[in-house]
Design a protein around this motif. Structure first.
Motif: not given
Lengths: 119, 211
Positions: A32, A35, A49-52, A54-57
């Motif tokens: 969070y 972002a 994109g907040e949801g995108s 996490y896959p990147l992290l």
């Protein structure tokens, strides 16, 4: 504002991992906060994109560029905090260098200030 | 906790099938904390809880898509998985081909001649051109980076089984040789091209940022 962010979103394609590495180089952060940091440092111009995020992290962590650990603050809920590894610092330096060269080249084309004497 | 938020988290978790349970729990806990922070932020701006949850979920993005991307971040596709995915699609195409052989056994005159020829040609083209391409495309889309190798392996397995079937079922001993000479050299490259196109298409979709 929404339209502007969507346009930047197209330009953001592929650049988000380096933005994540850059804000983590400043300080360890949870998702969070990453972002929000990107928004604040870009003066609200860039909205990842907040949801995108996490896959990147998780992909960056899989590649050994960042590590994570759950941290419980004195007040508030436990959060997973990410920090840059040594490999992450190296990758960030390389990507920033590549980005500088890329943006310089783009600016030359857009600004028409390149060496056109051969033409 | 809002039911709307729980449903959303369940949708993400549904996409994480195959990952170890501790990884799934870790991912969901992390996303939950982020969503709760977003909800609190919206409530500070004056939204009621339901509105705040709806706004937070909208800001976070499509649950299924995020879940799929999270799964891939933890579990890049293996060659084995890509081959199994390909086998499903090429198995389906092989079933159509076997049906085509049965159709070929129908005596002329049972169905109108024009229908007989049209369907016969369609099945022939399915066998040689359309089937391998479509099955390859589907494999590329569903197995992405390893799609081409998965498609090539699964096509070879299915084509070998199909040729064996023709050899056993056919009354003409030369027919299976024609199959080998025609199906493999044309079908295999088409399957690979289809898988490459499918993989490229999905890679573009996956990399598209959700701003």
């Amino acid at each position: 504002m929404r339209k502007q962010r969507t346009t930047y979103g197209e330009l953001l394609k592929g650049a988000t991992p380096v933005l994540i590495l850059a804000v983590l180089a400043e300080a360890p952060r949870h998702g969070y906060a990453i972002a929000r940091a990107i928004e604040q440092r870009s003066q609200q111009a860039l909205a990842v994109g907040e949801g995108s995020l996490y896959p990147l992290l998780h992909a960056l962590e899989r590649d050994g560029l960042i590590t994570s650990a759950w941290v419980t603050p004195e007040s508030g809920p436990a959060r997973k905090v990410y920090r840059l590894t040594a490999a992450g610092h190296t990758a960030l330096a390389q990507r920033m260098d590549a980005w500088q060269q890329f943006s310089t080249a783009i600016n030359r084309v857009l600004g028409g200030s390149g060496d056109e004497s051969a033409a | 906790m809002s039911r709307q938020l729980e449903v959303y988290l369940a949708e993400i978790e549904q996409q994480l099938g195959g990952l170890p349970s501790h990884t799934r729990l870790d991912v969901i806990a992390e996303v939950r904390e982020h969503l709760l922070a977003l909800v609190a932020e919206q409530q500070r701006r004056g939204l009621a809880e339901n509105e705040a949850v709806a706004a937070a979920l909208g800001q976070f993005g499509d649950a299924r898509r995020i879940g799929r991307r999270l799964r891939r971040a933890h579990q890049p596709e293996s060659l084995g998985q890509a081959t199994v995915t390909g086998l499903r699609w090429f198995g389906l195409a092989t079933l159509v081909n076997v049906s085509a052989l049965f159709f070929g056994g129908i005596p002329a005159g049972v169905v109108p001649e024009l229908v007989y020829h049209v369907i016969g040609y369609l099945l022939l083209y399915w066998l040689i051109f359309i089937g391998p391409f479509v099955a390859g495309l589907a494999t590329g889309i569903t197995a992405a980076s390893k799609g081409v190798i998965g498609a090539a392996l699964s096509f070879t397995i299915c084509a070998a089984l199909f040729v064996c079937f023709v050899y056993v079922a056919s009354s003409d001993p030369e027919e299976w040789l024609i199959m080998v000479r025609v199906v493999a050299p044309i079908g295999l490259p088409l399957a690979c091209v289809g898988a490459a196109l499918g993989g490229l298409w999905r890679a573009r979709r996956v990399e598209q940022p959700q701003a």
